[in-house]
Scaffold this motif. Structure first.
Motif, short mmCIF file in Angstrom:
data_model
loop_
_atom_site.label_atom_id
_atom_site.label_comp_id
_atom_site.label_asym_id
_atom_site.label_seq_id
_atom_site.Cartn_x
_atom_site.Cartn_y
_atom_site.Cartn_z
N ARG A 210 0.87 -1.18 0.00
CA ARG A 210 0.00 0.00 0.00
C ARG A 210 0.90 1.23 0.00
NH1 ARG A 210 -5.09 1.74 0.99
NH2 ARG A 210 -5.71 -0.43 0.83
N VAL A 211 0.48 2.26 -0.71
CA VAL A 211 1.22 3.53 -0.68
C VAL A 211 0.51 4.47 0.28
CG1 VAL A 211 2.08 5.49 -2.02
CG2 VAL A 211 1.98 3.21 -3.07
N TRP A 212 1.29 5.08 1.15
CA TRP A 212 0.76 6.08 2.08
C TRP A 212 1.25 7.44 1.57
CZ3 TRP A 212 -2.07 4.50 6.51
CH2 TRP A 212 -2.18 3.11 6.65
N ALA A 213 0.32 8.33 1.28
CA ALA A 213 0.67 9.62 0.68
C ALA A 213 0.41 10.73 1.68
CB ALA A 213 -0.14 9.83 -0.59
N ASP A 214 1.49 11.37 2.14
CA ASP A 214 1.30 12.57 2.97
C ASP A 214 0.46 13.58 2.18
OD1 ASP A 214 2.84 11.70 5.08
OD2 ASP A 214 4.60 12.92 4.59
N GLU A 215 -0.50 14.19 2.82
CA GLU A 215 -1.34 15.15 2.07
C GLU A 215 -0.52 16.31 1.51
OE1 GLU A 215 -4.23 17.00 4.64
OE2 GLU A 215 -2.69 17.73 6.00
N THR A 216 0.55 16.71 2.24
CA THR A 216 1.49 17.74 1.80
C THR A 216 0.90 19.15 1.84
OG1 THR A 216 2.39 16.03 0.30
CG2 THR A 216 3.32 18.25 0.12
N ARG A 217 0.74 19.59 3.06
CA ARG A 217 0.35 20.98 3.29
C ARG A 217 1.46 21.90 2.82
NH1 ARG A 217 -3.21 24.42 4.42
NH2 ARG A 217 -2.80 25.07 6.55
N PRO A 218 1.19 23.13 2.35
CA PRO A 218 -0.14 23.73 2.30
C PRO A 218 -0.90 23.52 0.98
CG PRO A 218 1.48 25.41 1.86
CD PRO A 218 2.26 24.14 2.12
N LEU A 219 -0.26 23.01 -0.07
CA LEU A 219 -0.97 22.97 -1.36
C LEU A 219 -1.46 21.57 -1.74
CD1 LEU A 219 1.14 25.61 -3.36
CD2 LEU A 219 -1.01 25.90 -2.16
N PHE A 220 -1.26 20.62 -0.85
CA PHE A 220 -1.90 19.28 -0.98
C PHE A 220 -1.53 18.50 -2.25
CE2 PHE A 220 -4.68 21.95 1.68
CZ PHE A 220 -4.71 21.17 2.83
N GLN A 221 -0.27 18.60 -2.65
CA GLN A 221 0.12 17.83 -3.84
C GLN A 221 -0.02 16.32 -3.62
OE1 GLN A 221 1.79 20.40 -2.55
NE2 GLN A 221 2.94 21.55 -4.07
N GLY A 222 0.17 15.88 -2.35
CA GLY A 222 0.06 14.45 -2.06
C GLY A 222 -1.38 13.97 -2.19
N ALA A 223 -2.29 14.69 -1.55
CA ALA A 223 -3.71 14.30 -1.56
C ALA A 223 -4.32 14.48 -2.95
CB ALA A 223 -4.48 15.14 -0.54
N ARG A 224 -4.00 15.61 -3.59
CA ARG A 224 -4.67 15.92 -4.85
C ARG A 224 -4.06 15.18 -6.05
NH1 ARG A 224 -4.13 20.34 -7.09
NH2 ARG A 224 -2.26 21.09 -6.03
#
Ligand code: MRU
Length: 362
Positions: A200-214
Protein backbone atom coordinates in the motif's frame (compact mmCIF):
# COMPACT_ATOMS: atom_id res chain seq x y z
CA UNK A 1 -3.88 -5.00 -20.37
CA UNK A 2 -1.25 -5.27 -17.60
CA UNK A 3 -1.01 -2.72 -14.79
CA UNK A 4 2.02 -1.23 -16.49
CA UNK A 5 0.03 -0.42 -19.63
CA UNK A 6 -1.98 2.24 -17.78
CA UNK A 7 -0.96 5.45 -19.52
CA UNK A 8 0.76 8.04 -17.35
CA UNK A 9 -0.97 11.40 -17.31
CA UNK A 10 0.80 13.99 -19.47
CA UNK A 11 1.22 17.44 -17.92
CA UNK A 12 3.22 19.35 -20.57
CA UNK A 13 2.79 19.29 -24.36
CA UNK A 14 3.83 21.32 -27.38
CA UNK A 15 1.04 21.70 -29.91
CA UNK A 16 2.01 22.18 -33.57
CA UNK A 17 5.54 22.50 -34.87
CA UNK A 18 7.44 25.79 -35.24
CA UNK A 19 4.75 28.44 -34.85
CA UNK A 20 2.89 26.20 -32.40
CA UNK A 21 2.37 26.79 -28.69
CA UNK A 22 2.85 25.26 -25.24
CA UNK A 23 0.00 23.66 -23.29
CA UNK A 24 0.10 22.84 -19.60
CA UNK A 25 -2.31 20.66 -17.65
CA UNK A 26 -3.48 22.99 -14.88
CA UNK A 27 -2.45 21.05 -11.76
CA UNK A 28 -4.13 23.57 -9.46
CA UNK A 29 -7.49 22.25 -10.76
CA UNK A 30 -6.75 18.56 -10.16
CA UNK A 31 -8.17 16.16 -9.27
CA UNK A 32 -11.55 17.76 -9.91
CA UNK A 33 -11.10 19.19 -13.38
CA UNK A 34 -8.95 18.58 -16.44
CA UNK A 35 -8.11 22.02 -17.80
CA UNK A 36 -5.29 22.82 -20.23
CA UNK A 37 -3.67 26.27 -20.16
CA UNK A 38 -2.56 27.61 -23.55
CA UNK A 39 0.75 29.47 -23.35
CA UNK A 40 1.28 31.66 -26.39
CA UNK A 41 3.34 34.34 -24.63
CA UNK A 42 6.02 34.50 -21.96
CA UNK A 43 3.93 36.09 -19.15
CA UNK A 44 1.50 33.15 -19.36
CA UNK A 45 4.37 30.67 -19.05
CA UNK A 46 5.81 32.50 -16.06
CA UNK A 47 2.43 32.81 -14.35
CA UNK A 48 1.83 29.08 -14.83
CA UNK A 49 5.18 28.18 -13.25
CA UNK A 50 4.82 30.63 -10.34
CA UNK A 51 1.30 29.57 -9.49
CA UNK A 52 2.12 25.83 -9.77
CA UNK A 53 -0.19 25.15 -12.71
CA UNK A 54 2.88 23.26 -13.84
CA UNK A 55 5.02 22.00 -10.98
CA UNK A 56 7.58 19.40 -9.98
CA UNK A 57 11.26 19.96 -10.75
CA UNK A 58 11.59 18.05 -14.06
CA UNK A 59 8.22 19.33 -15.36
CA UNK A 60 9.05 22.98 -14.72
CA UNK A 61 12.38 22.36 -16.47
CA UNK A 62 10.55 20.97 -19.50
CA UNK A 63 8.04 23.85 -19.44
CA UNK A 64 10.91 26.34 -19.09
CA UNK A 65 12.64 24.87 -22.15
CA UNK A 66 9.45 25.23 -24.20
CA UNK A 67 8.97 28.69 -22.64
CA UNK A 68 12.15 29.81 -24.42
CA UNK A 69 10.60 28.58 -27.69
CA UNK A 70 7.51 30.69 -26.89
CA UNK A 71 9.80 33.72 -26.39
CA UNK A 72 11.51 33.14 -29.76
CA UNK A 73 8.11 32.72 -31.44
CA UNK A 74 6.99 36.06 -29.95
CA UNK A 75 10.14 37.75 -31.31
CA UNK A 76 9.56 36.33 -34.78
CA UNK A 77 5.86 37.31 -34.77
CA UNK A 78 6.87 40.85 -33.81
CA UNK A 79 9.27 40.87 -36.80
CA UNK A 80 12.25 41.79 -34.62
CA UNK A 81 15.70 41.98 -36.26
CA UNK A 82 18.46 39.66 -35.06
CA UNK A 83 19.84 41.93 -32.30
CA UNK A 84 16.49 42.86 -30.69
CA UNK A 85 15.22 39.28 -31.16
CA UNK A 86 18.19 37.88 -29.23
CA UNK A 87 17.83 40.59 -26.56
CA UNK A 88 14.14 39.71 -26.15
CA UNK A 89 14.97 36.01 -25.99
CA UNK A 90 17.69 36.38 -23.37
CA UNK A 91 15.62 38.70 -21.17
CA UNK A 92 12.62 36.35 -21.35
CA UNK A 93 14.82 33.32 -20.70
CA UNK A 94 16.23 34.93 -17.54
CA UNK A 95 12.71 35.75 -16.31
CA UNK A 96 11.56 32.20 -16.93
CA UNK A 97 14.64 30.71 -15.22
CA UNK A 98 14.01 32.90 -12.16
CA UNK A 99 10.28 32.13 -11.90
CA UNK A 100 10.93 29.62 -9.10
CA UNK A 101 14.30 29.52 -7.35
CA UNK A 102 14.71 26.10 -5.73
CA UNK A 103 14.39 23.45 -8.45
CA UNK A 104 17.64 23.59 -10.39
CA UNK A 105 16.04 21.83 -13.38
CA UNK A 106 14.36 25.07 -14.45
CA UNK A 107 17.51 27.13 -14.97
CA UNK A 108 19.36 24.04 -16.21
CA UNK A 109 16.79 23.46 -18.99
CA UNK A 110 16.60 27.13 -20.03
CA UNK A 111 20.40 27.29 -20.29
CA UNK A 112 20.54 24.03 -22.21
CA UNK A 113 18.10 25.09 -24.95
CA UNK A 114 19.87 28.46 -25.34
CA UNK A 115 23.24 26.70 -25.56
CA UNK A 116 21.94 24.63 -28.47
CA UNK A 117 21.62 27.83 -30.53
CA UNK A 118 24.92 29.30 -29.34
CA UNK A 119 23.40 31.72 -26.79
CA UNK A 120 24.47 33.71 -24.99
CA UNK A 121 27.07 34.39 -27.73
CA UNK A 122 30.63 34.96 -26.48
CA UNK A 123 31.27 38.71 -26.00
CA UNK A 124 32.21 40.44 -29.26
CA UNK A 125 31.45 37.43 -31.47
CA UNK A 126 28.61 39.30 -33.18
CA UNK A 127 27.37 36.06 -34.71
CA UNK A 128 23.68 36.17 -35.64
CA UNK A 129 21.22 33.59 -34.30
CA UNK A 130 20.53 30.66 -36.64
CA UNK A 131 17.96 31.35 -39.38
CA UNK A 132 15.79 28.55 -38.01
CA UNK A 133 15.99 29.85 -34.42
CA UNK A 134 12.48 28.73 -33.36
CA UNK A 135 12.86 25.29 -34.93
CA UNK A 136 16.30 24.76 -33.35
CA UNK A 137 15.05 25.79 -29.91
CA UNK A 138 12.01 23.55 -30.30
CA UNK A 139 14.26 20.61 -31.18
CA UNK A 140 16.33 21.24 -28.04
CA UNK A 141 13.27 21.60 -25.79
CA UNK A 142 11.67 18.46 -27.22
CA UNK A 143 14.90 16.57 -26.62
CA UNK A 144 14.84 17.52 -22.92
CA UNK A 145 11.22 16.37 -22.73
CA UNK A 146 11.88 13.02 -24.42
CA UNK A 147 15.06 12.47 -22.47
CA UNK A 148 13.20 12.99 -19.19
CA UNK A 149 10.74 10.26 -20.19
CA UNK A 150 13.65 7.83 -20.59
CA UNK A 151 15.29 8.95 -17.32
CA UNK A 152 12.08 8.26 -15.41
CA UNK A 153 11.92 4.73 -16.82
CA UNK A 154 15.53 4.05 -15.79
CA UNK A 155 14.94 5.48 -12.29
CA UNK A 156 11.88 3.26 -11.94
CA UNK A 157 13.91 0.19 -12.89
CA UNK A 158 16.81 0.87 -10.51
CA UNK A 159 14.45 1.77 -7.69
CA UNK A 160 12.18 -1.25 -8.10
CA UNK A 161 15.22 -3.53 -7.61
CA UNK A 162 15.96 -2.12 -4.18
CA UNK A 163 12.48 -1.41 -2.82
CA UNK A 164 12.26 -3.20 0.56
CA UNK A 165 9.26 -5.29 1.65
CA UNK A 166 6.43 -3.42 3.36
CA UNK A 167 4.32 -0.41 2.56
CA UNK A 168 5.74 2.77 1.05
CA UNK A 169 5.39 6.28 2.44
CA UNK A 170 5.82 9.24 0.08
CA UNK A 171 5.57 13.02 0.34
CA UNK A 172 4.35 15.59 -2.21
CA UNK A 173 4.01 14.43 -5.83
CA UNK A 174 6.97 13.01 -7.71
CA UNK A 175 4.86 11.28 -10.33
CA UNK A 176 4.06 11.59 -14.02
CA UNK A 177 2.49 15.00 -13.43
CA UNK A 178 5.82 16.29 -12.14
CA UNK A 179 7.95 14.93 -14.99
CA UNK A 180 8.01 14.08 -18.69
CA UNK A 181 7.56 10.35 -17.99
CA UNK A 182 6.34 8.08 -15.21
CA UNK A 183 7.80 10.21 -12.43
CA UNK A 184 10.75 9.65 -10.12
CA UNK A 185 9.61 8.35 -6.70
CA UNK A 186 6.31 7.22 -8.23
CA UNK A 187 8.10 5.50 -11.13
CA UNK A 188 9.83 3.32 -8.53
CA UNK A 189 6.45 2.48 -7.01
CA UNK A 190 4.65 1.82 -10.31
CA UNK A 191 7.53 -0.25 -11.71
CA UNK A 192 7.67 -2.42 -8.58
CA UNK A 193 3.88 -2.83 -8.77
CA UNK A 194 4.09 -3.83 -12.44
CA UNK A 195 6.75 -6.40 -11.42
CA UNK A 196 4.12 -8.03 -9.22
CA UNK A 197 5.15 -6.58 -5.87
CA UNK A 198 2.17 -5.77 -3.63
CA UNK A 199 2.00 -3.05 -0.99
CA UNK A 200 0.00 0.00 0.00
CA UNK A 201 1.22 3.53 -0.68
CA UNK A 202 0.76 6.08 2.08
CA UNK A 203 0.67 9.62 0.68
CA UNK A 204 1.30 12.57 2.97
CA UNK A 205 -1.34 15.15 2.07
CA UNK A 206 1.49 17.74 1.80
CA UNK A 207 0.35 20.98 3.29
CA UNK A 208 -0.14 23.73 2.30
CA UNK A 209 -0.97 22.97 -1.36
CA UNK A 210 -1.90 19.28 -0.98
CA UNK A 211 0.12 17.83 -3.84
CA UNK A 212 0.06 14.45 -2.06
CA UNK A 213 -3.71 14.30 -1.56
CA UNK A 214 -4.67 15.92 -4.85
CA UNK A 215 -2.05 14.61 -7.27
CA UNK A 216 -0.22 11.55 -5.90
CA UNK A 217 -3.41 9.88 -4.72
CA UNK A 218 -5.04 10.69 -8.10
CA UNK A 219 -2.20 9.13 -10.07
CA UNK A 220 -2.15 6.00 -7.92
CA UNK A 221 -5.93 5.53 -8.02
CA UNK A 222 -5.76 5.73 -11.83
CA UNK A 223 -3.17 2.95 -11.80
CA UNK A 224 -5.15 0.79 -9.40
CA UNK A 225 -2.49 0.95 -6.69
CA UNK A 226 -3.94 1.12 -3.16
CA UNK A 227 -3.31 4.48 -1.55
CA UNK A 228 -4.08 6.00 1.82
CA UNK A 229 -3.82 9.75 2.34
CA UNK A 230 -2.69 11.01 5.74
CA UNK A 231 -2.12 14.38 7.35
CA UNK A 232 1.60 15.19 7.31
CA UNK A 233 1.51 15.21 11.11
CA UNK A 234 0.35 11.56 11.20
CA UNK A 235 3.58 10.26 9.62
CA UNK A 236 5.36 9.68 12.95
CA UNK A 237 2.49 7.62 14.31
CA UNK A 238 2.33 5.63 11.06
CA UNK A 239 6.07 4.90 11.12
CA UNK A 240 5.79 3.73 14.72
CA UNK A 241 3.36 0.99 13.63
CA UNK A 242 6.22 -0.75 11.79
CA UNK A 243 4.29 -1.30 8.57
CA UNK A 244 6.31 1.10 6.44
CA UNK A 245 9.17 -0.63 4.59
CA UNK A 246 10.64 2.60 3.24
CA UNK A 247 10.02 6.25 2.51
CA UNK A 248 10.68 7.49 -1.00
CA UNK A 249 10.49 11.06 -2.24
CA UNK A 250 11.59 13.20 -5.20
CA UNK A 251 13.98 16.15 -5.17
CA UNK A 252 14.27 19.72 -6.40
CA UNK A 253 18.02 20.20 -5.99
CA UNK A 254 20.77 17.89 -4.75
CA UNK A 255 24.22 19.19 -3.83
CA UNK A 256 27.60 17.59 -4.53
CA UNK A 257 27.46 16.11 -1.01
CA UNK A 258 23.95 14.68 -1.49
CA UNK A 259 22.06 17.22 0.65
CA UNK A 260 18.59 17.31 -0.91
CA UNK A 261 15.98 20.04 -1.22
CA UNK A 262 12.44 18.77 -1.62
CA UNK A 263 8.92 19.80 -0.67
CA UNK A 264 8.52 21.29 2.80
CA UNK A 265 8.02 18.48 5.29
CA UNK A 266 10.52 16.12 3.65
CA UNK A 267 13.23 16.89 6.22
CA UNK A 268 10.87 16.22 9.13
CA UNK A 269 9.84 12.94 7.52
CA UNK A 270 13.49 11.91 7.08
CA UNK A 271 14.17 12.61 10.78
CA UNK A 272 11.15 10.51 11.75
CA UNK A 273 12.21 7.70 9.40
CA UNK A 274 15.71 7.68 10.98
CA UNK A 275 14.17 7.57 14.46
CA UNK A 276 12.23 4.46 13.47
CA UNK A 277 15.03 2.77 11.49
CA UNK A 278 13.08 3.04 8.22
CA UNK A 279 15.22 3.56 5.09
CA UNK A 280 14.67 6.91 3.41
CA UNK A 281 15.26 7.09 -0.37
CA UNK A 282 15.36 9.99 -2.80
CA UNK A 283 14.68 9.42 -6.52
CA UNK A 284 15.87 12.06 -9.00
CA UNK A 285 17.45 12.44 -12.43
CA UNK A 286 20.99 13.78 -12.92
CA UNK A 287 19.45 17.11 -14.05
CA UNK A 288 18.41 17.72 -10.41
CA UNK A 289 22.01 17.71 -9.16
CA UNK A 290 23.76 21.03 -8.66
CA UNK A 291 27.41 20.12 -8.32
CA UNK A 292 28.38 23.78 -7.97
CA UNK A 293 27.34 23.67 -4.32
CA UNK A 294 28.24 21.22 -1.57
CA UNK A 295 26.36 22.35 1.50
CA UNK A 296 22.55 22.21 1.48
CA UNK A 297 22.34 25.53 3.32
CA UNK A 298 23.40 27.19 0.05
CA UNK A 299 20.24 26.01 -1.76
CA UNK A 300 17.86 28.95 -2.29
CA UNK A 301 14.56 28.20 -0.59
CA UNK A 302 11.39 29.65 -2.08
CA UNK A 303 9.06 31.33 0.39
CA UNK A 304 5.47 31.64 -0.78
CA UNK A 305 2.44 33.77 0.03
CA UNK A 306 1.07 33.70 3.58
CA UNK A 307 -2.44 33.12 2.22
CA UNK A 308 -1.49 29.57 1.16
CA UNK A 309 -1.18 28.77 4.89
CA UNK A 310 -3.78 31.05 6.43
CA UNK A 311 -6.53 30.83 3.77
CA UNK A 312 -6.53 27.51 1.93
CA UNK A 313 -8.94 27.73 -1.02
CA UNK A 314 -9.68 31.31 -0.02
CA UNK A 315 -11.21 30.43 3.35
CA UNK A 316 -9.55 32.09 6.33
CA UNK A 317 -8.51 29.57 9.00
CA UNK A 318 -6.32 31.91 11.08
CA UNK A 319 -6.98 35.36 12.51
CA UNK A 320 -6.02 38.09 10.03
CA UNK A 321 -3.45 39.44 12.52
CA UNK A 322 -1.45 36.18 12.46
CA UNK A 323 1.66 36.02 10.30
CA UNK A 324 2.54 32.89 8.35
CA UNK A 325 5.79 31.00 7.75
CA UNK A 326 5.59 29.38 4.33
CA UNK A 327 8.84 27.94 3.00
CA UNK A 328 7.99 25.76 -0.02
CA UNK A 329 11.01 23.47 0.43
CA UNK A 330 13.41 22.20 3.06
CA UNK A 331 16.78 20.48 2.93
CA UNK A 332 17.39 16.92 4.09
CA UNK A 333 21.04 16.34 4.96
CA UNK A 334 22.76 13.46 3.16
CA UNK A 335 23.31 11.56 6.40
CA UNK A 336 19.55 10.94 6.69
CA UNK A 337 19.27 9.52 3.14
CA UNK A 338 19.86 5.78 2.61
CA UNK A 339 20.26 6.11 -1.15
CA UNK A 340 19.61 8.39 -4.12
CA UNK A 341 18.12 6.57 -7.09
CA UNK A 342 19.16 8.15 -10.40
CA UNK A 343 18.96 7.07 -14.04
CA UNK A 344 22.69 6.29 -13.79
CA UNK A 345 22.38 3.97 -10.81
CA UNK A 346 21.92 4.20 -7.05
CA UNK A 347 24.13 6.44 -4.91
CA UNK A 348 24.47 4.48 -1.66
CA UNK A 349 25.82 5.41 0.79
CA UNK A 350 25.28 9.06 0.03
CA UNK A 351 28.75 10.60 0.16
CA UNK A 352 30.52 13.27 -1.86
CA UNK A 353 32.70 10.61 -3.51
CA UNK A 354 29.72 8.48 -4.47
CA UNK A 355 27.87 11.47 -5.95
CA UNK A 356 30.99 12.34 -7.98
CA UNK A 357 31.32 8.73 -9.14
CA UNK A 358 27.72 8.41 -10.36
CA UNK A 359 26.94 11.98 -11.45
CA UNK A 360 30.34 13.68 -11.63
CA UNK A 361 30.91 13.25 -15.34
CA UNK A 362 27.58 14.93 -16.14
O1 MRU B 1 6.17 23.02 -5.22
P1 MRU B 1 6.18 21.81 -6.10
O2 MRU B 1 4.88 21.09 -6.15
O3 MRU B 1 6.76 22.11 -7.46
O4 MRU B 1 7.22 20.82 -5.38
C1 MRU B 1 7.52 19.61 -6.01
C2 MRU B 1 8.37 18.70 -5.20
O5 MRU B 1 8.85 19.04 -4.14
C3 MRU B 1 8.68 17.36 -5.81
O6 MRU B 1 8.85 16.39 -4.83
C4 MRU B 1 9.98 17.47 -6.62
O7 MRU B 1 9.93 18.56 -7.51
C5 MRU B 1 10.28 16.24 -7.37
S1 MRU B 1 9.19 15.98 -8.75
C6 MRU B 1 9.73 14.60 -9.57
Amino acid sequence: MSDHDVASPVSVRWVGGSGGHLELLDQTRLPGEIVWVECRNVPTVIEAIRSLRVRGAPAIGIAGGYGVVVAATEASQQGLDDGPAVAHLLAAAEEIAAARPTAVNLRWAVKRVLREVGLPAPAGSGSPPPADLVASLLRAATEIHEEDRRLCTAIGRYGAELLPEGDVLTHCNAGALATGGDGTALAVITTAWADGRRFRVWADETRPLFQGARLTAWELVQRGIPVTVLCDSAAGHLLATGRIGCCIVGADRITAAGDTANKIGTYGLAVLAAAHGVPFYVAAPSSTFDLSIVDGTEIPIEHRAAAEVTSPWGRAIAPPEAEAFNPAFDVTPARLIRGIITERGVIEPVTRDAVARVIGGA
